[in-house]
Design a protein around this motif. Structure first.
Motif, PDB file in Angstrom:
ATOM      1  N   ALA A 100       0.838  -1.196   0.000  1.00  0.00           N
ATOM      2  CA  ALA A 100       0.000   0.000   0.000  1.00  0.00           C
ATOM      3  C   ALA A 100       0.874   1.249   0.000  1.00  0.00           C
ATOM      4  O   ALA A 100       2.016   1.227   0.459  1.00  0.00           O
ATOM      5  CB  ALA A 100      -0.924   0.010   1.222  1.00  0.00           C
ATOM      6  N   VAL A 101       0.299   2.317  -0.523  1.00  0.00           N
ATOM      7  CA  VAL A 101       0.916   3.646  -0.477  1.00  0.00           C
ATOM      8  C   VAL A 101      -0.151   4.645  -0.076  1.00  0.00           C
ATOM      9  O   VAL A 101      -1.272   4.604  -0.593  1.00  0.00           O
ATOM     10  CB  VAL A 101       1.520   4.048  -1.840  1.00  0.00           C
ATOM     11  N   VAL A 102       0.186   5.538   0.850  1.00  0.00           N
ATOM     12  CA  VAL A 102      -0.665   6.669   1.191  1.00  0.00           C
ATOM     13  C   VAL A 102       0.051   7.923   0.707  1.00  0.00           C
ATOM     14  O   VAL A 102       1.169   8.216   1.141  1.00  0.00           O
ATOM     15  CB  VAL A 102      -0.925   6.764   2.707  1.00  0.00           C
ATOM     16  N   GLY A 103      -0.573   8.645  -0.218  1.00  0.00           N
ATOM     17  CA  GLY A 103       0.027   9.866  -0.772  1.00  0.00           C
ATOM     18  C   GLY A 103      -1.007  10.964  -0.874  1.00  0.00           C
ATOM     19  O   GLY A 103      -2.081  10.899  -0.265  1.00  0.00           O
ATOM     20  N   GLY A 104      -0.703  11.999  -1.665  1.00  0.00           N
ATOM     21  CA  GLY A 104      -1.600  13.144  -1.761  1.00  0.00           C
ATOM     22  C   GLY A 104      -1.358  14.084  -0.603  1.00  0.00           C
ATOM     23  O   GLY A 104      -0.235  14.566  -0.393  1.00  0.00           O
ATOM     24  N   ALA A 105      -2.387  14.369   0.193  1.00  0.00           N
ATOM     25  CA  ALA A 105      -2.221  15.219   1.366  1.00  0.00           C
ATOM     26  C   ALA A 105      -1.315  14.527   2.381  1.00  0.00           C
ATOM     27  O   ALA A 105      -1.455  13.332   2.648  1.00  0.00           O
ATOM     28  CB  ALA A 105      -3.574  15.528   2.003  1.00  0.00           C
ATOM     29  N   TRP A 118       4.997   7.683   4.946  1.00  0.00           N
ATOM     30  CA  TRP A 118       4.012   8.319   4.075  1.00  0.00           C
ATOM     31  C   TRP A 118       4.633   8.468   2.690  1.00  0.00           C
ATOM     32  O   TRP A 118       5.831   8.748   2.559  1.00  0.00           O
ATOM     33  CB  TRP A 118       3.635   9.709   4.608  1.00  0.00           C
ATOM     34  N   GLY A 119       3.842   8.264   1.629  1.00  0.00           N
ATOM     35  CA  GLY A 119       4.308   8.509   0.271  1.00  0.00           C
ATOM     36  C   GLY A 119       5.252   7.469  -0.268  1.00  0.00           C
ATOM     37  O   GLY A 119       5.914   7.689  -1.289  1.00  0.00           O
ATOM     38  N   ALA A 120       5.338   6.298   0.377  1.00  0.00           N
ATOM     39  CA  ALA A 120       6.225   5.227  -0.073  1.00  0.00           C
ATOM     40  C   ALA A 120       5.533   3.890   0.170  1.00  0.00           C
ATOM     41  O   ALA A 120       4.670   3.769   1.046  1.00  0.00           O
ATOM     42  CB  ALA A 120       7.559   5.285   0.674  1.00  0.00           C
ATOM     43  N   PRO A 121       5.899   2.833  -0.583  1.00  0.00           N
ATOM     44  CA  PRO A 121       5.249   1.533  -0.407  1.00  0.00           C
ATOM     45  C   PRO A 121       5.509   0.948   0.978  1.00  0.00           C
ATOM     46  O   PRO A 121       6.626   1.023   1.505  1.00  0.00           O
ATOM     47  CB  PRO A 121       5.887   0.664  -1.497  1.00  0.00           C
ATOM     48  N   VAL A 122       4.462   0.379   1.579  1.00  0.00           N
ATOM     49  CA  VAL A 122       4.576  -0.326   2.852  1.00  0.00           C
ATOM     50  C   VAL A 122       3.859  -1.665   2.719  1.00  0.00           C
ATOM     51  O   VAL A 122       2.925  -1.812   1.935  1.00  0.00           O
ATOM     52  CB  VAL A 122       3.987   0.485   4.023  1.00  0.00           C
ATOM     53  N   ARG A 123       4.310  -2.645   3.488  1.00  0.00           N
ATOM     54  CA  ARG A 123       3.698  -3.974   3.471  1.00  0.00           C
ATOM     55  C   ARG A 123       2.703  -4.054   4.621  1.00  0.00           C
ATOM     56  O   ARG A 123       3.050  -3.757   5.766  1.00  0.00           O
ATOM     57  CB  ARG A 123       4.768  -5.055   3.613  1.00  0.00           C
TER      58      ARG A 123
END
Length: 314
Positions: A100-105, A118-123
């Protein structure tokens, strides 16, 4: 724009109902633990249906959606979650971990309460909860998952449309979303600096003259491109409302409804410009004083209430 409140809950399933789509591996999905203020499924949008009165929908910050998808190895138009201001939390169901990646704000990101990037791939292991916290800079965060979200498409898109009610409903706690299969040979880009754009301190919107700019006085047209407006709290996915000086008309009366495009700057009776975003109606009867370049609208998606707005000649 006033219709949005009446369509937010249209077709919303009971808590815990699975929104199933084709191509979803059995047992692979996300359970919504905390839906947040407004979280929806969005992809590249529902284009080509405006002649039938169907808006485009799609992620308001298209570049953020594309970048988040690229970082998890998806196609750019794969469906993601779009949050608004308060973030959301989801639990991974099934037997396989998800990337998953959380990006944007910009926001805090945790997996089972432990901080992750934040803003990078995580497992995210099966059973774990991925949480995107409240926005620290910007307004809308995007959660992408390897394989993409695969609720049933409607008219070629998996996007939720708040105006028409098409597509997956606004998420509620307990809802379940299917996740697609990861393509063979799937891989994520190598780690390194990622060029996420920041939230605008000032929103500058290049505007072309509109089809009804002759409905406004010369002084009003000068005001549009010289005054400083601010993003109003009433803004939503349908349109960015502004606070600031009113634009005086050169003529009275109203128009018959006519076609509206993305970025149209419509002026309602209070005289304050409204910039149409992805869930905008396809027709309208208020005059359009200008049209904002589509390339500027991703920044508009990340401008919180109170952000200064300047319209400049394109």
């Amino acid at each position: 724009m006033t219709r949005e409140a009446g369509t937010l809950r249209a077709g919303v399933p009971a808590p815990g109902r699975a929104v199933v789509g084709p191509g979803a591996p059995a047992g692979s999905g996300l359970e919504v633990v905390r839906a947040g203020a407004l979280t929806t499924v969005q992809d590249a949008g529902r284009t080509g249906w405006a002649h039938l009165g169907v808006p485009r929908a799609g992620a308001l910050d298209g570049p953020a959606r594309c970048l988040a998808n690229r970082l998890v190895g998806n196609a750019p138009d794969a469906a993601v979650l779009e949050t608004t201001l308060t973030g959301c939390a989801v639990r991974v169901s099934g037997v396989r971990p998800l990337t998953a990646v959380v990006g944007g704000a910009v926001c805090g990101v945790t997996v089972d309460g432990r901080p992750v990037a934040w803003g990078a791939p995580v497992r995210v292991p099966p059973g774990a909860v991925l949480e995107a916290g409240p926005a620290l800079h910007g307004l809308r965060s995007y959660l992408a998952f390897g394989g993409g979200l695969v609720p049933e498409p409607v008219l070629g898109s998996r996007s939720a449309d708040l105006l028409s009610g098409l597509g997956p409903p606004v998420l509620r706690d307990g809802d379940v979303l299917p996740v697609g299969a990861v393509a063979p040979g799937h891989s994520c880009p190598a780690a390194g600096p990622v060029p996420w754009p920041g939230a605008p301190a000032e929103l500058v919107l290049p505007v072309h003259p509109g089809p009804r700019d002759d409905w406004f006085t010369p002084a009003a047209l000068r005001t549009l491109t010289t005054a400083v407006y601010r993003v109003a709290a009433q803004s939503n996915r349908i349109g960015l409302r502004t606070e600031g000086p009113s634009l005086a008309r050169a003529r009275g009366g109203e128009l018959p409804s006519e076609g509206m495009v993305l970025g149209a700057v419509q002026v309602p009776p209070d005289g304050r410009p409204v910039v149409f975003l992805n869930d905008h109606p396809t027709t309208g009867g208020y005059p359009v004083v200008g049209v904002v370049a589509a390339s500027a609208l991703a920044a508009a998606a990340q401008a919180p209430p109170g952000t200064p707005v300047r319209f400049v000649r394109a």
